[in-house]
Design an enzyme around this catalytic site. Structure first.
Site, PDB file in Angstrom:
ATOM      1  N   GLU A   1      80.228  19.406 -22.893  1.00 17.96           N
ATOM      2  CA  GLU A   1      79.810  19.154 -21.512  1.00 17.96           C
ATOM      3  C   GLU A   1      78.364  18.697 -21.508  1.00 17.96           C
ATOM      4  OE1 GLU A   1      80.294  22.269 -18.561  1.00 17.96           O
ATOM      5  OE2 GLU A   1      82.268  22.791 -19.348  1.00 17.96           O
TER       6      GLU A   1
ATOM      7  N   GLU B   1      82.015  28.800 -22.319  1.00 11.73           N
ATOM      8  CA  GLU B   1      80.785  29.478 -21.887  1.00 11.73           C
ATOM      9  C   GLU B   1      80.953  30.969 -21.630  1.00 11.73           C
ATOM     10  OE1 GLU B   1      78.934  27.328 -18.688  1.00 11.73           O
ATOM     11  OE2 GLU B   1      78.692  25.529 -19.900  1.00 11.73           O
TER      12      GLU B   1
HETATM   13  C1  FCB Z   1      79.084  24.591 -16.743  1.00  9.98           C
HETATM   14  C2  FCB Z   1      80.542  24.886 -16.498  1.00  9.98           C
HETATM   15  C3  FCB Z   1      81.280  23.828 -15.736  1.00  9.98           C
HETATM   16  C4  FCB Z   1      80.431  23.247 -14.646  1.00  9.98           C
HETATM   17  C5  FCB Z   1      79.100  22.810 -15.194  1.00  9.98           C
HETATM   18  C6  FCB Z   1      78.204  22.151 -14.186  1.00  9.98           C
HETATM   19  O1  FCB Z   1      78.387  25.761 -16.857  1.00  9.98           O
HETATM   20  O2  FCB Z   1      81.205  25.088 -17.722  1.00  9.98           O
HETATM   21  O3  FCB Z   1      82.462  24.402 -15.245  1.00  9.98           O
HETATM   22  O4  FCB Z   1      80.301  24.137 -13.609  1.00  9.98           O
HETATM   23  O5  FCB Z   1      78.428  23.904 -15.735  1.00  9.98           O
END
Ligand code: FCB
Length: 454
Positions: free
Chosen positions: A351, A169
């Protein structure tokens, strides 16, 4: 015969769970680890809720064997974790700290011994503080340092780790950390954010080349936070506002990575980045990737508010404990759009997950039906995208464990395993058992060969 309805997931689809170094490891001062920007930021009064930090976190550094045993029970094929740069290079550059690499060596061996494929991320925001002091990501030298770091890590682990992500990210690290001041290193300059974003992308390109040199069979990718931007109405103004939000969040990273240019419609942004872009940078950034990592939690609804885009909230919709809208169709649309516009050779959802106010009740368990419903509907959205041709090869739940949620400290629980922070006890939540049964059900319908690559 099994009665489960077969879902259109290919038999080699990878089911996983994810974490990140600073959020779970703890052991912040052990075995020669240097200070990271998150140690410094968390120690600065007022930056993190209740003055909390990752100093102990889930103590994954010492408890990883038990946690890998839980992963085995869960039945996941792969585990995504990140490597803490200041463990490997306490000063950011220069002398490698072998004890820091030893930890990841042990972790990788433990995973492989349990048939779990490691997916390693080189950078999940814990820059060595020494590099921040020397100019940080707004300085080009940090990208050079990152390529050296990548070489050191892959030189040690590349014989066993096949899947590498350079960054996690970069938008979040650049903007929330450098323009909004809400994440480490806590800067508040748009110009710094734009420079940091460019150098993160450049570092990605250089590190990708370093990974391929050190491990020619590596699969190399990057994990971006992406969210589909929906206009709040069909008016041309709202459509244009949504396109701008898409540009600032999604295309600002996707275009340089897949097309070798920044999106031309973001004129002010292009003026800001121009002084940092040198000949050859965009060629390095756009070198072909093996996969794109997609981190997705919500969508944007955008309206034109006096000419400026404004993100609006659907008050009828369900929202998680982060205030993020639950909208699985947003992930489906995102995957289809990324496939259509950028044609990545492979996509992993690196994620996806939700925070809810979980509690451990009198039966000792954690009942989290909202999280189970979230995962079920988002995984269904992924299956629809797969059925319609998106090259999604795997899905990682965020997160394996409740952990340090950045500026929110320990107040936001994303885990499918509950962590009782005072005792560090682990309690699998109901969603853990749902995910376990989901994976096992698919395996009954279509058994797979072990993931572990040769
Ligand atoms: C993302 C991050 C991770 C976590 C999630 C909820 O932005 O990559 O580390 O904080 O959100």
């Amino acid at each position: 015969m099994p009665t489960d309805t077969p879902k259109p997931f290919p038999t080699d689809f990878v089911w996983g769970a994810a974490t990140a170094s600073y959020q779970v490891e703890g052991a912040a001062r052990e075995d020669g680890r240097g200070e990271s920007v998150w140690d410094r930021f968390a120690a600065t009064p007022g930056k993190v809720r209740n003055g909390e930090s990752g100093e102990i976190a889930c103590d994954f550094y010492h408890r990883y064997r038990d946690d890998v045993a839980l992963m085995r029970e869960l039945g996941i094929d792969a585990f995504r974790f990140s490597i803490a740069w200041p463990r490997v290079l306490p000063e950011g550059r220069g002398t490698v700290n072998p004890a820091g690499l030893d930890f990841y060596d042990r972790l990788v061996d433990e995973l492989l011994a349990h048939g779990i494929e490691p997916f390693a991320t080189l950078f999940h925001w814990d820059t060595p503080q020494a590099l921040e002091d020397a100019g940080g990501w707004p300085a080009r030298a940090t990208a050079e340092a990152f390529a050296e770091y990548a070489e050191a890590v892959v030189g040690r682990l590349g014989d066993r780790v096949r899947y590498w992500m350079t960054h996690n990210e970069p938008w979040v690290h650049a903007w929330i950390g450098h323009a909004w001041g809400e994440h480490a290193p806590g800067r508040t300059s748009e110009a710094d954010a734009v420079a940091a974003a460019h150098h993160l992308l450049l570092a990605h390109g250089w590190a990708a080349a370093a990974i391929r040199r050190a491990a020619p069979d590596a699969e190399v990718g990057i994990a971006l936070n992406l969210a589909h931007a929906y206009p709040s109405s069909a008016s041309p103004e709202d459509e244009a506002a949504a396109w701008q939000v898409d540009g600032e969040g999604n295309r600002w990273f996707l275009d340089p990575l897949f097309r070798g240019s920044y999106p031309a419609d973001l004129r002010e942004r292009n003026e800001l980045v121009a002084p940092f872009v040198r000949d050859g940078d965009l060629d390095a950034i756009s070198a072909p990737l093996d996969f794109l990592g997609v981190n997705n939690y919500f969508r944007f609804i955008v309206s034109a508010d006096g000419g400026r885009p404004s993100v609006v909230r659907d008050s009828e919709a369900q929202h998680t404990d982060m205030g993020w809208e639950v909208y699985p169709d947003g992930l489906y649309r995102l995957l289809m759009r990324v496939t259509a516009d950028y044609a990545p050779p492979a996509i992993y959802v690196t994620e996806n997950g939700a925070a809810f106010g979980d509690v451990r009740v009198h039966d000792g368990r954690v009942h989290d039906p909202e999280r189970t419903a979230y995962l079920e509907t988002y995984i269904d959205a992924v299956s629809r995208a797969v059925a319609e041709g998106a090259p999604v090869k795997g899905y990682f739940v965020w997160s394996m464990l409740d952990n340090f949620e950045w500026a929110h400290g320990y107040s936001k629980r994303f885990g499918i395993v509950y962590v009782d922070f005072p005792t560090l006890d682990r309690v699998p939540k109901d969603s853990f058992y749902w995910y376990r049964d989901h994976i096992a059900g698919l395996r009954r319908v279509s058994p797979r060969a072990p993931v572990t690559s040769g």
